[in-house]
Design a protein around this motif. Structure first.
Motif, short mmCIF file in Angstrom:
data_model
loop_
_atom_site.label_atom_id
_atom_site.label_comp_id
_atom_site.label_asym_id
_atom_site.label_seq_id
_atom_site.Cartn_x
_atom_site.Cartn_y
_atom_site.Cartn_z
N HIS A 1 -4.27 13.91 7.11
CA HIS A 1 -4.91 13.73 5.81
C HIS A 1 -3.82 13.78 4.74
N ILE A 2 -3.69 12.72 3.98
CA ILE A 2 -2.66 12.63 2.95
C ILE A 2 -3.37 12.59 1.60
N CYS A 3 -2.99 13.50 0.71
CA CYS A 3 -3.60 13.50 -0.61
C CYS A 3 -2.57 13.95 -1.64
N GLY A 4 -2.81 13.62 -2.89
CA GLY A 4 -1.91 14.02 -3.96
C GLY A 4 -1.66 12.87 -4.92
N ASN A 5 -0.79 13.12 -5.87
CA ASN A 5 -0.43 12.11 -6.87
C ASN A 5 1.05 11.80 -6.76
N PHE A 6 1.38 10.53 -6.84
CA PHE A 6 2.76 10.07 -6.83
C PHE A 6 2.96 9.20 -8.06
N THR A 7 4.07 9.38 -8.75
CA THR A 7 4.42 8.50 -9.86
C THR A 7 5.69 7.76 -9.46
N VAL A 8 5.59 6.44 -9.44
CA VAL A 8 6.70 5.59 -9.03
C VAL A 8 6.84 4.48 -10.05
N LEU A 9 8.05 4.30 -10.59
CA LEU A 9 8.34 3.27 -11.57
C LEU A 9 7.33 3.30 -12.73
N GLY A 10 6.99 4.52 -13.15
CA GLY A 10 6.10 4.70 -14.29
C GLY A 10 4.63 4.54 -13.99
N ARG A 11 4.27 4.27 -12.74
CA ARG A 11 2.86 4.12 -12.37
C ARG A 11 2.44 5.29 -11.49
N THR A 12 1.31 5.91 -11.82
CA THR A 12 0.81 7.05 -11.05
C THR A 12 -0.25 6.59 -10.07
N PHE A 13 -0.14 7.07 -8.83
CA PHE A 13 -1.09 6.72 -7.77
C PHE A 13 -1.74 7.99 -7.27
N ASN A 14 -3.06 8.00 -7.25
CA ASN A 14 -3.81 9.08 -6.63
C ASN A 14 -4.05 8.65 -5.20
N ILE A 15 -3.52 9.41 -4.26
CA ILE A 15 -3.58 9.00 -2.87
C ILE A 15 -4.96 9.29 -2.29
N SER A 16 -5.87 8.40 -2.63
CA SER A 16 -7.22 8.39 -2.07
C SER A 16 -7.71 6.96 -2.22
N GLY A 17 -8.57 6.55 -1.36
CA GLY A 17 -9.02 5.15 -1.43
C GLY A 17 -7.87 4.20 -1.15
N ASP A 18 -7.66 3.23 -2.03
CA ASP A 18 -6.59 2.25 -1.82
C ASP A 18 -5.29 2.66 -2.52
N GLY A 19 -5.23 3.87 -3.06
CA GLY A 19 -4.03 4.32 -3.75
C GLY A 19 -2.80 4.33 -2.87
N MET A 20 -2.96 4.74 -1.60
CA MET A 20 -1.82 4.78 -0.68
C MET A 20 -1.31 3.37 -0.39
N ASP A 21 -2.22 2.43 -0.21
CA ASP A 21 -1.81 1.04 0.05
C ASP A 21 -1.04 0.47 -1.14
N ARG A 22 -1.54 0.70 -2.34
CA ARG A 22 -0.87 0.18 -3.53
C ARG A 22 0.48 0.84 -3.74
N LEU A 23 0.58 2.15 -3.48
CA LEU A 23 1.86 2.86 -3.58
C LEU A 23 2.85 2.30 -2.58
N SER A 24 2.42 2.13 -1.34
CA SER A 24 3.31 1.62 -0.29
C SER A 24 3.82 0.22 -0.61
N GLN A 25 2.94 -0.63 -1.13
CA GLN A 25 3.36 -1.99 -1.49
C GLN A 25 4.42 -1.96 -2.58
N LEU A 26 4.25 -1.09 -3.56
CA LEU A 26 5.22 -0.98 -4.65
C LEU A 26 6.56 -0.48 -4.12
N ILE A 27 6.53 0.56 -3.30
CA ILE A 27 7.76 1.13 -2.76
C ILE A 27 8.46 0.12 -1.86
N GLN A 28 7.71 -0.56 -0.99
CA GLN A 28 8.31 -1.53 -0.07
C GLN A 28 8.95 -2.69 -0.82
#
Length: 92
Positions: free
Chosen positions: A45-72
């Motif tokens: 279970h992965i949860c939490g908030n990540f801020t990358v390149l000025g965008r904050t992602f809440n890791i729930s729902g599709d937040g992890m997918d959007r974060l991963s796409q940005l990082i990749q």
């Protein structure tokens, strides 16, 4: 099953355009952290908030997918395991 907390109430920052090392003793969850950020962690279970390149992602729902796409799109991921075959040349 036993629950393990990888990070709790933690923060860090990395500057764009620099090489960053994640260091710590064996078992400190360095690989787990990088796997989570790269979107390569599929168990648990992965949860939490990540801020990358000025965008904050809440890791729930599709937040992890959007974060991963940005990082990749802005980084490279080199797996910890290295595979060498006896037929490989030095150049390979």
């Amino acid at each position: 099953k036993k629950s393990v907390t990888t990070l709790f109430d933690s923060f860090g920052s990395m500057k764009e355009g620099t090489v960053t090392a994640i260091m710590g003793p064996s078992g400190a969850a360095k690989s787990t952290l990088v796997d989570i950020l790269a979107g390569r962690k599929s168990v648990g279970h992965i949860c939490g908030n990540f801020t990358v390149l000025g965008r904050t992602f809440n890791i729930s729902g599709d937040g992890m997918d959007r974060l991963s796409q940005l990082i990749q799109g802005h980084s490279a991921y080199i797996p910890q395991q290295e595979y060498f075959y006896p037929t490989q040349t030095v150049e390979e």
